[in-house]
Structure formats: C-alpha cells, structure tokens
Design an enzyme around this catalytic site. Structure first.
Site, PDB file in Angstrom:
ATOM      1  N   THR A 130       0.819  -1.213   0.000  1.00  0.00           N
ATOM      2  CA  THR A 130       0.000   0.000   0.000  1.00  0.00           C
ATOM      3  C   THR A 130       0.861   1.275   0.000  1.00  0.00           C
ATOM      4  O   THR A 130       1.989   1.252   0.495  1.00  0.00           O
ATOM      5  CB  THR A 130      -0.896  -0.005   1.264  1.00  0.00           C
ATOM      6  OG1 THR A 130      -1.474   1.281   1.445  1.00  0.00           O
ATOM      7  CG2 THR A 130      -0.095  -0.323   2.525  1.00  0.00           C
ATOM      8  N   ASP A 131       0.298   2.356  -0.487  1.00  0.00           N
ATOM      9  CA  ASP A 131       1.007   3.641  -0.418  1.00  0.00           C
ATOM     10  C   ASP A 131       1.055   4.187   1.013  1.00  0.00           C
ATOM     11  O   ASP A 131       1.799   5.118   1.298  1.00  0.00           O
ATOM     12  CB  ASP A 131       0.350   4.680  -1.349  1.00  0.00           C
ATOM     13  CG  ASP A 131      -1.103   4.984  -1.011  1.00  0.00           C
ATOM     14  OD1 ASP A 131      -1.686   4.300  -0.146  1.00  0.00           O
ATOM     15  OD2 ASP A 131      -1.672   5.925  -1.622  1.00  0.00           O
ATOM     16  N   GLU A 132       0.265   3.584   1.919  1.00  0.00           N
ATOM     17  CA  GLU A 132       0.199   4.114   3.287  1.00  0.00           C
ATOM     18  C   GLU A 132       1.521   3.942   4.032  1.00  0.00           C
ATOM     19  O   GLU A 132       1.753   4.604   5.050  1.00  0.00           O
ATOM     20  CB  GLU A 132      -0.972   3.479   4.051  1.00  0.00           C
ATOM     21  CG  GLU A 132      -2.283   3.713   3.310  1.00  0.00           C
ATOM     22  CD  GLU A 132      -3.545   3.356   4.084  1.00  0.00           C
ATOM     23  OE1 GLU A 132      -3.516   3.357   5.319  1.00  0.00           O
ATOM     24  OE2 GLU A 132      -4.565   3.073   3.429  1.00  0.00           O
ATOM     25  N   TYR A 155      -1.865  -0.453  10.921  1.00  0.00           N
ATOM     26  CA  TYR A 155      -1.974  -1.130   9.607  1.00  0.00           C
ATOM     27  C   TYR A 155      -0.769  -0.794   8.741  1.00  0.00           C
ATOM     28  O   TYR A 155      -0.078  -1.681   8.236  1.00  0.00           O
ATOM     29  CB  TYR A 155      -3.274  -0.704   8.897  1.00  0.00           C
ATOM     30  CG  TYR A 155      -3.290  -1.052   7.412  1.00  0.00           C
ATOM     31  CD1 TYR A 155      -3.296  -2.382   6.983  1.00  0.00           C
ATOM     32  CD2 TYR A 155      -3.295  -0.041   6.427  1.00  0.00           C
ATOM     33  CE1 TYR A 155      -3.291  -2.702   5.624  1.00  0.00           C
ATOM     34  CE2 TYR A 155      -3.300  -0.355   5.074  1.00  0.00           C
ATOM     35  CZ  TYR A 155      -3.293  -1.676   4.681  1.00  0.00           C
ATOM     36  OH  TYR A 155      -3.292  -1.995   3.332  1.00  0.00           O
ATOM     37  N   LYS A 159       2.325  -3.188   7.262  1.00  0.00           N
ATOM     38  CA  LYS A 159       2.624  -3.358   5.829  1.00  0.00           C
ATOM     39  C   LYS A 159       4.055  -2.900   5.528  1.00  0.00           C
ATOM     40  O   LYS A 159       4.759  -3.508   4.722  1.00  0.00           O
ATOM     41  CB  LYS A 159       1.620  -2.594   4.961  1.00  0.00           C
ATOM     42  CG  LYS A 159       0.197  -3.119   4.979  1.00  0.00           C
ATOM     43  CD  LYS A 159       0.010  -4.517   4.405  1.00  0.00           C
ATOM     44  CE  LYS A 159       0.191  -4.601   2.927  1.00  0.00           C
ATOM     45  NZ  LYS A 159      -0.202  -5.939   2.389  1.00  0.00           N
TER      46      LYS A 159
HETATM   47  P1  NAD Z   1      -9.470  -7.540   2.083  1.00  0.00           P
HETATM   48  O1  NAD Z   1      -9.508  -7.247   3.555  1.00  0.00           O
HETATM   49  O2  NAD Z   1     -10.688  -7.305   1.267  1.00  0.00           O
HETATM   50  O3  NAD Z   1      -9.050  -9.064   1.849  1.00  0.00           O
HETATM   51  C1  NAD Z   1      -8.028  -9.681   2.570  1.00  0.00           C
HETATM   52  C2  NAD Z   1      -8.146 -11.180   2.363  1.00  0.00           C
HETATM   53  O4  NAD Z   1      -7.095 -11.811   3.113  1.00  0.00           O
HETATM   54  C3  NAD Z   1      -9.458 -11.778   2.871  1.00  0.00           C
HETATM   55  O5  NAD Z   1      -9.987 -12.672   1.912  1.00  0.00           O
HETATM   56  C4  NAD Z   1      -9.053 -12.517   4.136  1.00  0.00           C
HETATM   57  O6  NAD Z   1      -9.877 -13.643   4.421  1.00  0.00           O
HETATM   58  C5  NAD Z   1      -7.615 -12.920   3.816  1.00  0.00           C
HETATM   59  N1  NAD Z   1      -6.827 -13.139   5.037  1.00  0.00           N
HETATM   60  C6  NAD Z   1      -6.728 -12.300   6.107  1.00  0.00           C
HETATM   61  N2  NAD Z   1      -5.945 -12.852   7.054  1.00  0.00           N
HETATM   62  C7  NAD Z   1      -5.498 -14.035   6.543  1.00  0.00           C
HETATM   63  C8  NAD Z   1      -4.648 -15.045   7.042  1.00  0.00           C
HETATM   64  N3  NAD Z   1      -4.080 -14.952   8.262  1.00  0.00           N
HETATM   65  N4  NAD Z   1      -4.385 -16.132   6.266  1.00  0.00           N
HETATM   66  C9  NAD Z   1      -4.952 -16.230   5.028  1.00  0.00           C
HETATM   67  N5  NAD Z   1      -5.798 -15.321   4.531  1.00  0.00           N
HETATM   68  C10 NAD Z   1      -6.070 -14.222   5.265  1.00  0.00           C
HETATM   69  O7  NAD Z   1      -8.234  -6.713   1.536  1.00  0.00           O
HETATM   70  P2  NAD Z   1      -8.031  -6.000   0.127  1.00  0.00           P
HETATM   71  O8  NAD Z   1      -8.574  -4.632   0.223  1.00  0.00           O
HETATM   72  O9  NAD Z   1      -8.480  -6.914  -0.946  1.00  0.00           O
HETATM   73  O10 NAD Z   1      -6.440  -5.862   0.114  1.00  0.00           O
HETATM   74  C11 NAD Z   1      -5.629  -6.920  -0.424  1.00  0.00           C
HETATM   75  C12 NAD Z   1      -4.179  -6.525  -0.314  1.00  0.00           C
HETATM   76  O11 NAD Z   1      -3.945  -5.309  -1.028  1.00  0.00           O
HETATM   77  C13 NAD Z   1      -3.731  -6.262   1.130  1.00  0.00           C
HETATM   78  O12 NAD Z   1      -2.435  -6.778   1.283  1.00  0.00           O
HETATM   79  C14 NAD Z   1      -3.721  -4.739   1.240  1.00  0.00           C
HETATM   80  O13 NAD Z   1      -2.758  -4.316   2.176  1.00  0.00           O
HETATM   81  C15 NAD Z   1      -3.352  -4.346  -0.178  1.00  0.00           C
HETATM   82  N6  NAD Z   1      -3.857  -3.029  -0.610  1.00  0.00           N
HETATM   83  C16 NAD Z   1      -5.185  -2.706  -0.465  1.00  0.00           C
HETATM   84  C17 NAD Z   1      -5.645  -1.465  -0.922  1.00  0.00           C
HETATM   85  C18 NAD Z   1      -7.106  -1.095  -0.814  1.00  0.00           C
HETATM   86  O14 NAD Z   1      -7.462   0.053  -1.132  1.00  0.00           O
HETATM   87  N7  NAD Z   1      -7.995  -1.983  -0.417  1.00  0.00           N
HETATM   88  C19 NAD Z   1      -4.752  -0.561  -1.499  1.00  0.00           C
HETATM   89  C20 NAD Z   1      -3.400  -0.926  -1.626  1.00  0.00           C
HETATM   90  C21 NAD Z   1      -2.970  -2.169  -1.188  1.00  0.00           C
HETATM   91  P1  TYD Z   2     -10.776   3.975   4.201  1.00  0.00           P
HETATM   92  O1  TYD Z   2     -11.744   3.567   3.152  1.00  0.00           O
HETATM   93  O2  TYD Z   2     -10.903   3.351   5.565  1.00  0.00           O
HETATM   94  O3  TYD Z   2      -9.313   3.770   3.592  1.00  0.00           O
HETATM   95  P2  TYD Z   2      -7.872   4.240   4.193  1.00  0.00           P
HETATM   96  O4  TYD Z   2      -8.026   4.617   5.621  1.00  0.00           O
HETATM   97  O5  TYD Z   2      -7.061   3.004   4.026  1.00  0.00           O
HETATM   98  O6  TYD Z   2      -7.438   5.370   3.322  1.00  0.00           O
HETATM   99  O7  TYD Z   2     -10.873   5.542   4.406  1.00  0.00           O
HETATM  100  C1  TYD Z   2     -10.712   6.441   3.321  1.00  0.00           C
HETATM  101  C2  TYD Z   2     -10.791   7.842   3.874  1.00  0.00           C
HETATM  102  O8  TYD Z   2     -12.121   8.071   4.356  1.00  0.00           O
HETATM  103  C3  TYD Z   2      -9.881   8.075   5.087  1.00  0.00           C
HETATM  104  O9  TYD Z   2      -9.401   9.417   5.054  1.00  0.00           O
HETATM  105  C4  TYD Z   2     -10.793   7.891   6.280  1.00  0.00           C
HETATM  106  C5  TYD Z   2     -12.123   8.388   5.756  1.00  0.00           C
HETATM  107  N1  TYD Z   2     -13.339   7.742   6.340  1.00  0.00           N
HETATM  108  C6  TYD Z   2     -14.365   8.524   6.856  1.00  0.00           C
HETATM  109  O10 TYD Z   2     -14.305   9.779   6.859  1.00  0.00           O
HETATM  110  N2  TYD Z   2     -15.456   7.877   7.367  1.00  0.00           N
HETATM  111  C7  TYD Z   2     -15.565   6.518   7.393  1.00  0.00           C
HETATM  112  O11 TYD Z   2     -16.583   5.979   7.893  1.00  0.00           O
HETATM  113  C8  TYD Z   2     -14.480   5.729   6.848  1.00  0.00           C
HETATM  114  C9  TYD Z   2     -14.546   4.227   6.867  1.00  0.00           C
HETATM  115  C10 TYD Z   2     -13.394   6.386   6.318  1.00  0.00           C
END
Ligand code: NAD
Ligand code: TYD
Length: 348
Positions: A130-132, A155, A159
C-alpha cells in the site's frame, strides 16, 4: 502449466486478480489460499469456482507448519501475496492481529518459498502493498518509489514491516521478489467498512454517512480492475527487487467524494437531488489520521505502460450499479459480527 499461488483471493482485490488471471492465462493453475476472515467471502468468486484451473485452499498464513507443507507439496512457480488485515480502523483497536497476519504471515510465506524452491530460476514472490507505508503528505507533493517509509497507523506499520522483510529476503538470500505500493482501491466486492461501499450501503438504508474530522483528508482512488491489470504487468514484467507505485492520478478530498457519490445515488435511486447529502454527519476523527496520500505513478507508466482504463466518474458509476444490483451480497457480508463492529466507530 504455471502454478500460481494467490493469497487473500477471497477478499476484495484478490478476487478481482484471480478472475483477471484465469481469463487471461488459460495455461495457469491458480491456487487461492485464504483463511476466510470477516473480509474473505467465497461468494466473491462464485462465477469462477467451477473453472478447472482454479483451486481453493482454506488456510492461515500465520500457521508456519501448514505453509511449509503446502509449499513442499505443491511446488508453486510464483506467489502473489495479498492476504492481509486491511482496515486502518480495525488496526487501531487490534494491532496485534495485524502484526500476526501482515508481518508473521508474510515472513512464513517468504520462509516457505526460500526453503522449498530448489532453484530460484523463473520463480517470483510478489508482495502487494500500500502507499500508506510512506506516511502522510502535506498539501503538495507525491509519493515516489524513493520516498522514505514513515507509517503512522498500526496497519501501515505492519505493511511497511512486511515490505522490509520482502526486500531483506531479496538482499540476503537472493529470493526473487517484486513489490507494488498502490493507492486506495474502489469497485465491486469491497467490504462495506471502507469509505465508498460504506456510504453506498448507508445511503441505501437512509443511515448517516460518518465523515471523520472535517472531511478534508485526501486519497488517490484507483478502480480495482485497473489495480488487477497493473498487478498482471508487475508480476510478468516488473524487474526483480524493484518497487512499483500504482495510482490513478485521481485525488479527492473525502467530503467532495462523498458529495459526488450522494448526487449519483440520488439519481440511481430516483430520489430528489440533495436527499442523500442530508445524511452526511461529521464525527470524531480517526486517531493519527493521515492528511493526504497521492501517488506518482510515472515509473509504472514509463516502464510497464500502465494507464488507468476508466476515469473516476465511470468507475464510480460501475461500482454503484454493482452494489445496487447485488443487495444479497451486501446483506450476507453485513450480517453477524460486522453489525457489532459498526457500533464501535468513532462517534462523537
Ligand atoms: P481484504 O480485507 O478485502 O481481503 C483480505 C483477504 O485476506 C481476505 O480474503 C481474508 O480472508 C484474507 N486473510 C486475512 N488474514 C489471513 C490469514 N491470516 N491467512 C490467510 N488469509 C487471510 O483486503 P483488500 O482490500 O483486498 O487488500 C488486499 C491486499 O492489497 C492487502 O495486502 C492490502 O494491504 C493491499 N492493498 C489494499 C488497498 C485497498 O485500497 N484496499 C490498497 C493498496 C494495497
Ligand atoms: P478507508 O476507506 O478506511 O481507507 P484508508 O483509511 O485506508 O485510506 O478511508 C478512506 C478515507 O475516508 C480516510 O481518510 C478515512 C475516511 N473515512 C471517513 O471519513 N469515514 C468513514 O466511515 C471511513 C470508513 C473512512
């Protein structure tokens, strides 16, 4: 056949990556390893579960013995590692869970690849991150691949730690790795605790839309299908040991994004313009809230030719249409323990 292990494939991004790879690479056998936490749902993969090239393995990446056995039995050619605890708010209430899955789980996978790959030739361990990890930007500037890590939430700290381990296995043992750091994704099948699906779900049910702080926090949004396309490019053409930032050059302040979503939802639900906006409620801020994320995606553009395929308006409309057409999915994933979790948010 190329044997590819995808972890976290029952989650939001993982399910899109699996579908994308199955369609594009009929000569791949894809193994989806997932623990099926609250965020993992096999309904996300219903349309492909009968595909003979798809195999589901229920398991926990924290279980080192199980992971070693799996790698020993299957001899994967590559790994795309997405399994993680992914929600910042949950990491604030339970950091240890994030250390276990995101750090220990990643190291277990690295150890298993190192121990069971007889030769590293032609192998690849891809960590999806992630970019975070880069922390927070002020009003200007962009994260590049050279930006120093400065994570703030449990989080992002977990990461960042896992990214460091992945690089360390490359530097120390020569494990062939690649990493990408992507901005916020949106699209179908995202668990409705994240901002966009949470607001869609709440608007539908006439519930308040909680905006943390003043809503002036900025995120760079990328359609999940475009992230899957970028992951394909990085897995196949990224250079060993390299990092690629992935983003959409698409920055939105939360409040502007939610207002745009409200207007779209009013149109889709046949409600009078302005109805959904009345649900906006400013609530107590998230502790340690990062002000702004924005990605410089020039490296992946120049080196691998990546461009997003849709603009935000198109992507958001596709997303809203999917959630409105899939009420059953929303009901299933928001039943049970999730309801209790929702009540623990930062309400003022
Ligand atoms: P998500 O929470 O939707 O899915 C995570 C999956 O991992 C789930 O299916 C869960 O069951 C599985 N999981 C969790 N713990 C586990 C364990 N101990 N063993 C096996 N499986 C396990 O997450 P996502 O949003 O699809 O993100 C996927 C990846 O991409 C993550 O690594 C996240 O850090 C990264 N990412 C997400 C975003 C975003 O905006 N969602 C952006 C950048 C990077
Ligand atoms: P989120 O979807 O949780 O992603 P991330 O924290 O990984 O960026 O949140 C996106 C943005 O929205 C973040 O600045 C937090 C804000 N946010 C709210 O203002 N209200 C909410 O209920 C949630 C879930 C997020």
């Amino acid at each position: 056949m190329h044997k590819l292990l995808i972890t976290g494939g029952a989650g939001f991004i993982g399910s899109h990556v699996i579908r994308f790879f199955l369609e594009k690479y009929p000569n791949y056998k894809i193994y989806n390893l997932d623990k099926l936490t609250y965020a993992g749902n096999l309904e996300n993969l219903k349309d492909i579960e009968e595909n003979p090239n798809y195999h589901f393995i229920k398991g926990d990446i924290v279980d080192a013995v199980f992971i070693q056995d799996l790698f020993n039995t299957e001899q994967f050619d590559g790994v795309i590692h997405l399994a993680a605890e992914s929600h910042v708010d949950r990491s604030i209430s339970n950091p240890l869970e994030f250390v276990m899955t995101n750090v220990i789980g990643t190291v277990n996978l690295l150890n298993a690849a190192k121990a069971n790959w007889n030769s590293f030739d032609g192998k690849r361990f891809y960590h999806v991150s992630t970019d975070e990890v880069y922390g927070s930007l002020g009003q200007t500037g962009l994260f590049t691949e050279k930006t120093s890590y400065d994570p703030h939430s449990p989080y992002s700290a977990s990461k960042a730690s896992s990214d460091h381990f992945v690089r360390a296995y490359n530097d120390t043992y020569g494990l062939p790795v690649v990493i990408s750091n992507c901005s916020n994704n949106y699209g179908s099948h995202q668990f409705p605790e994240k901002l966009i699906p949470l607001c869609i779900n709440n608007i539908k049910h006439n519930k308040s839309l909680p905006i943390y702080g003043d809503g002036k926090y900025t995120r760079d949004w990328l359609w999940v299908y475009d992230h899957a396309r970028a992951i394909d490019m990085v897995y196949h053409r990224g250079l060993d040991g390299e990092t690629y930032n992935i983003g959409g050059f698409n920055e939105w302040q939360n409040i502007d994004l939610v207002r745009t979503l409200c207007t779209l939802m009013d149109k889709k639900l046949g409600r009078a313009k302005g109805t959904s906006e009345k649900l906006i409620t400013f609530v107590k801020d998230r502790p340690g809230h990062d002000l702004r994320y924005a990605i410089d995606a020039n490296k992946i553009r120049t080196h691998l030719g990546f461009e997003p395929s849709v603009n935000f308006e198109e992507g958001l409309e596709k997303t809203v249409d999917w959630y409105l057409a899939n009420e059953e999915w929303l009901e299933h994933v928001t039943s049970g323990s999730y309801k209790n979790y929702y009540k623990t948010q930062y309400t003022s």
